[in-house]
Enzyme design. Structure first.
Site, PDB file in Angstrom:
ATOM      1  N   HIS A 319      69.004   1.211  68.912  1.00  0.00           N
ATOM      2  CA  HIS A 319      68.124   0.042  68.840  1.00  0.00           C
ATOM      3  C   HIS A 319      66.658   0.465  68.662  1.00  0.00           C
ATOM      4  O   HIS A 319      65.979   0.004  67.737  1.00  0.00           O
ATOM      5  CB  HIS A 319      68.300  -0.795  70.107  1.00  0.00           C
ATOM      6  CG  HIS A 319      67.438  -2.009  70.173  1.00  0.00           C
ATOM      7  ND1 HIS A 319      67.893  -3.269  69.820  1.00  0.00           N
ATOM      8  CD2 HIS A 319      66.149  -2.174  70.542  1.00  0.00           C
ATOM      9  CE1 HIS A 319      66.922  -4.134  69.970  1.00  0.00           C
ATOM     10  NE2 HIS A 319      65.839  -3.494  70.420  1.00  0.00           N
ATOM     11  N   GLU A 320      66.182   1.319  69.544  1.00  0.00           N
ATOM     12  CA  GLU A 320      64.756   1.691  69.471  1.00  0.00           C
ATOM     13  C   GLU A 320      64.471   2.473  68.190  1.00  0.00           C
ATOM     14  O   GLU A 320      63.431   2.297  67.564  1.00  0.00           O
ATOM     15  CB  GLU A 320      64.319   2.485  70.701  1.00  0.00           C
ATOM     16  CG  GLU A 320      64.606   1.815  72.046  1.00  0.00           C
ATOM     17  CD  GLU A 320      64.153   0.365  72.156  1.00  0.00           C
ATOM     18  OE1 GLU A 320      63.236  -0.039  71.418  1.00  0.00           O
ATOM     19  OE2 GLU A 320      64.741  -0.376  72.983  1.00  0.00           O
TER      20      GLU A 320
HETATM   21  N1  BES Z   1      60.692  -3.904  72.338  1.00  0.00           N
HETATM   22  C1  BES Z   1      61.646  -3.898  73.383  1.00  0.00           C
HETATM   23  C2  BES Z   1      61.107  -3.464  74.700  1.00  0.00           C
HETATM   24  C3  BES Z   1      60.236  -4.447  75.408  1.00  0.00           C
HETATM   25  C4  BES Z   1      60.643  -5.719  75.637  1.00  0.00           C
HETATM   26  C5  BES Z   1      59.038  -4.105  75.899  1.00  0.00           C
HETATM   27  C6  BES Z   1      59.838  -6.612  76.312  1.00  0.00           C
HETATM   28  C7  BES Z   1      58.226  -5.000  76.554  1.00  0.00           C
HETATM   29  C8  BES Z   1      58.614  -6.248  76.770  1.00  0.00           C
HETATM   30  C9  BES Z   1      62.803  -2.980  73.054  1.00  0.00           C
HETATM   31  O1  BES Z   1      63.001  -2.734  71.718  1.00  0.00           O
HETATM   32  C10 BES Z   1      64.025  -3.663  73.559  1.00  0.00           C
HETATM   33  O2  BES Z   1      64.365  -4.678  73.049  1.00  0.00           O
HETATM   34  N2  BES Z   1      64.659  -3.099  74.562  1.00  0.00           N
HETATM   35  C11 BES Z   1      65.801  -3.678  75.207  1.00  0.00           C
HETATM   36  C12 BES Z   1      67.061  -2.908  74.935  1.00  0.00           C
HETATM   37  C13 BES Z   1      67.706  -3.267  73.655  1.00  0.00           C
HETATM   38  C14 BES Z   1      68.915  -2.409  73.401  1.00  0.00           C
HETATM   39  C15 BES Z   1      68.091  -4.715  73.549  1.00  0.00           C
HETATM   40  C16 BES Z   1      65.507  -3.641  76.678  1.00  0.00           C
HETATM   41  O3  BES Z   1      64.574  -2.944  77.065  1.00  0.00           O
HETATM   42  O4  BES Z   1      66.208  -4.299  77.432  1.00  0.00           O
HETATM   43 ZN    ZN Z   2      63.972  -4.220  70.656  1.00  0.00          ZN
END
Ligand code: BES
Ligand code: ZN
Length: 883
Positions: A319-320
């Protein structure tokens, strides 16, 4: 000059300038109010003098008037809880400025200026874990969505793109490793101190900025891209964790290869760093060239991580990484467009994981999350479209709707277009918008043009909230089968009336006698109702509909139990087969809970379910991973969702009773399955994973039918375990039983893994999620355990998210569960608002719960709302939940 007390504000309200006086209701931000920022900041330079207690930040911004923006006499630089040390404009001290709340507003006359802003921050005091903070002696950042403004004053919005040059310096012994976005361009030493300079050539918004300084070690590797460029890869962890990084590194390389093959996307820097930190609000973050991860999504070995953990790591790494294109190269114009990057990237990570393992099982897991988390969100007070229209705190909109429903909406476009045409659409999107801050509309247009689809009506999926209900009726006349479909989209907050939406349904009609069908068809219907006829059926066929879960809707139909038994045994679409099993159990449980089943009906339904379950257990053509899915009962959350007003106590009792009934009826079959699975030696391949999955499921059924026998079996599995999946599965079952083995094994587990934070999190979770009747007391005791802390989000979630998701405990009839969660929210809110606010939605279900509990939930919410000072995060969630 003390600018925090400057009484002059643009609207003439002197109170607004004083940061100590918080307005009770934070302002609502609306999508329709978007305007481009009047200034461009093409290049920025930041100098960090790093210290855990004091970090000095000197930011130098090149500022130019934006020809596309409205001319403005001033520039607004967002801040959040930071103090300005000094400000220079074009080299001289600048007094023509004021504070507006937390923001710094600087008067600018010409078209081109250089601003130098000095701030000082205390990372060790940052418990919100947003901006620059200290974790375990290291320094790291989290800037999405609005954390950069806690580091320096800046237009902290995703449509302001700059190239960043960063210099960081600090004590060598404390921070031997200094990392930032992009490439390292220079390093040097200066006595006990050292420094590094980094440059990121790709313009990016501030939310993608990242910095890490600490005592870290790396697993290093490399990847050669499709055009032959060699990329250096590092996974950085604390000394001692290195052996647990292999799976993360392998997942990264697989992600890079997959994105080249499936989406034609190549990595664009010579270096890719990942850092694992143990204090993190989310799962992971896609900062350009420097992803920062929760340790939970990096560290794994068979002794300490379950099969689920391994899959989670692969999915989150993917994902990242995938965000590098869907998020970083093309970012969001504003935060209302969040699904542009998150929905699309979730779809990409789902497709990746499906390709790496069992596609049908992955699809079932994804649908289970959607129905267990997003459907309830869509039918409650927090419902919002995947592209919201307004918010007060953007952190509250990183939701299952934006993420998971967002992914489903794009998946539907892919289903309607077909894979090849869809790829043409994404190619066009990446080419057309590379380097831009784009909108969901830009994405839809690209798919429309690239794939050759008309998405005019389909756009309603972006603007309407609520899960469509699709009515399905099949009748048969002569040799014609006629399918009648209806749709309604229920009202949601702020959206009383809805338009019909295009719904793509994959279906097949089975000949009952031969068990075959003539091929799958895709029907797309976009009106309130539609009719489709199919000729050549001498007898009424068996309908299999919404195969692969082609649309995120709730299907409502009267279906004969015989048909479900048929599909559960014969459907060639694994998802549809799973669905038939679920429908069979759901139909029975909903009727049983509502109390309108006679003894005979009850017995007949249970016998049918047992028969279907038996064919699942004994079907030699199934692999065990899939068998495990077919054996799983619908979750309590899903069952509650099927009822207008749910009684969690009755749902729990009926569900456990069915589990016990199946366990008893099928005891010989379950035990034979266990014996077979037990012989399969540990490995990480699908066969061995499947064996572990069915073993623990058998234990769970046994626990409901023969607790004594189950305790013996589970204790045995625990003792023999050579991996965390078996050990945790056994302990989970034991934790729900009143047996001396429960106490022994919980103690053994704690002693065995004391000091390993991620495993101790499991120990907290298991007990909070257990079926034991005294969970409420257990959680109260664990709250006081020396290893519990409100400062670490993983630990808080381990105990309290598990608890809030445990219906029998959270919904204790006396309201104690609600009080405990409200207490937690109030205590955690000043420490970590983002995490605190995430505990509000479980209480927000009050309208859909029986009257007694409903009143107690409402009371808990009102008590939170009455607190003298709430964060924006919690304030918004609580007021919306009270409705
Ligand atoms: N961009 C997000 C991380 C994020 C979300 C940072 C909200 C700050 C506020 C990242 O790409 C993300 O979506 N991470 C998910 C995991 C993903 C596999 C769905 C997470 O951190 O839960
Ligand atoms: Zn994300």
């Amino acid at each position: 000059m003390d600018i925090a007390r400057n009484p002059a504000t643009p609207d003439g309200n002197p109170e607004m300038a004083d940061a100590a006086v918080e307005p009770k209701a934070p302002p609502e931000i609306r999508r329709e109010d978007y305007t481009p920022f009047p200034w461009l900041l093409p290049a920025i330079r930041i100098d960090f003098e790093l210290g855990l207690e004091k970090t000095r930040v000197v930011a130098t911004l090149d500022v130019r008037r934006n020809p596309a923006g409205e001319p403005s006499p001033a520039i607004r630089l967002n801040g959040d809880g930071i103090e300005l040390v000094s400000l220079k404009c074009d080299g001289t001290d600048c007094a023509d400025r004021m504070m507006d709340g937390d923001d710094l507003v600087v008067t600018l006359e010409g078209d081109k200026h250089t601003l130098e802003i000095v701030t000082e921050i205390d990372p060790s005091a940052n418990s919100q874990l947003m901006g620059l903070y200290a974790s375990n002696g290291m320094l790291c950042t989290q800037c999405e969505a609005e954390g950069f403004r806690r580091i320096t004053f800046f237009p902290d919005r995703p449509d302001v793109l700059s190239t960043y040059t960063v210099r960081m310096s600090g004590p060598k012994a404390q921070f031997p490793v200094l990392l930032c976005n992009g490439n390292r361009t220079d390093t040097g030493e200066d006595g006990d101190s050292h420094w590094a300079e980094w440059h990121d050539p790709w313009p990016k918004p501030s939310y993608l900025f990242a910095l890490v300084a600490g005592d870290l070690v790396a697993r290093s590797d490399s990847f050669t891209t499709m055009s032959g460029r060699k990329v250096e890869l590092n996974v950085w962890v604390r000394d001692g964790d290195l052996e647990r990084t292999e799976h993360a590194m392998e997942s990264l390389k697989r992600s890079m290869k997959w994105d080249e093959e499936v989406f034609g996307r190549e990595y664009d820097l010579d270096l890719f760093n990942i850092v694992a930190v143990s204090d993190f609000n989310m799962g992971a973050m896609e900062n350009k060239g420097l992803n920062i991860f929760n340790t939970k999504y990096i560290l794994a070995d068979p002794e300490t991580a379950t099969d689920g953990d391994y899959d989670g790591i692969e999915g989150v790494i993917g994902h990242e990484y995938f965000h590098n294109w869907s998020g970083n190269r093309i970012t969001c114009r504003d935060w209302f467009q969040l699904s542009l990057k998150e929905g699309f990237t979730v779809l990409r990570d789902q497709l990746f994981s499906a390709d790496m393992g069992s596609a049908p099982v992955k699809r079932i897991e994804d649908v289970r999350v959607l129905r267990g988390v997003q459907f309830p969100e869509d039918s409650g007070p927090l419902a919002h479209p995947i592209r919201p229209d307004s918010y007060r705190e953007i952190s509250n909109f990183y939701t299952a709707t934006v993420y998971n429903k967002g992914a489903e909406v794009i998946r539907m476009m892919r289903t309607m277009a077909g894979e090849e045409a869809f790829r043409k659409g994404t190619d066009l999107y990446f080419e057309r918008h590379d380097g831009e801050a784009a909108t969901c509309e830009d994405f839809v247009k690209s798919i429309e043009e690239g794939a050759g689809l008309d998405l005019t009506r389909f756009r309603r999926w972006y603007s309407q909230a609520g899960t469509p209900k699709v009515g399905v009726a099949l009748d048969h006349n002569g040799d014609v089968a006629r399918l009648r479909l209806t749709q309604t989209v229920p009202p949601t907050p702020g959206q009383p009336d809805k338009q019909p939406m295009p719904i793509p349904l994959k279906l097949a009609l089975f000949d009952r006698a031969s068990g075959a069908h003539r091929g799958e068809e895709l029907v797309v219907f976009d009106k309130d109702s539609a009719e489709f006829t199919f000729g050549g059926f001498a007898e009424k066929p068996v309908l299999s509909i919404n195969r692969t879960f082609s649309a995120p809707v709730s299907i409502e139909r009267d279906v004969a139990r015989d048909d479900l038994v048929f599909l559960a045994a014969r459907d060639d679409d694994p998802f549809a087969r799973y669905e038939a099993m679920q429908d069979l159990m759901t139909g029975y449980l909903v009727a049983a809970v509502s109390g309108d089943l006679g003894d005979n009906e009850r017995e007949a339904a249970r016998a049918d379910i047992a028969q279907a379950m038996q064919s699942v257990i004994e079907d030699g053509a199934l692999d065990d991973l899939m068998r495990g899915e077919l054996m799983s009962m619908p979750s309590q959350a899903y069952l509650a969702e099927q009822m207008l007003v749910a009684d969690p106590g009755r749902i729990h009792a009926e569900r456990e009773a069915l589990k016990g009934d199946l366990g008893a009826r099928l005891a010989p079959q379950f035990h034979a399955l266990y014996d077979r699975a037990e012989k399969i030696a540990f490995s990480l391949d699908a066969e061995a994973k499947g064996a572990r999955k069915v073993k623990t499921l058998v234990l769970a059924y046994a626990a409901a039918s023969d607790p004594q026998k189950a305790a013996e079996l589970a204790a045995h599995q625990y003792d023999r375990a050579d991996n965390m999946t078996d050990r945790q599965g056994a302990l989970m079952v034991l934790a729900g039983l009143d047996s001396p083995e429960r106490t022994h094994k919980l103690l053994d587990f704690y002693n065995r893994y004391q000091g390993n934070a991620l495993v101790i999190d499991k120990w907290f979770s298991l007990q909070a999620a257990s079926l034991h009747p005294q969970v409420v007391d257990h959680v109260k005791a664990l709250r006081e355990h020396p290893d519990f802390t409100l400062r670490n989000p993983n630990r808080v979630r381990a105990l309290y998210m598990a608890f809030a998701a445990n219906p029998a405990a959270f919904h204790a009839a006396d309201g104690e569960g609600y009080r405990m969660v409200a207490d937690l929210i109030l205590e955690l809110d000043p420490i970590n608002a983002q995490t605190a606010a995430r505990f509000v939605p479980p209480l927000g279900r009050w309208r859909r719960i029986e009257a007694g509990r409903s009143a107690l939930m409402h009371q808990a919410l009102e008590r939170i709302a009455a607190a003298p000072k709430l964060s924006r995060d919690t304030f918004e969630q609580v007021t919306r939940s009270l409705g």
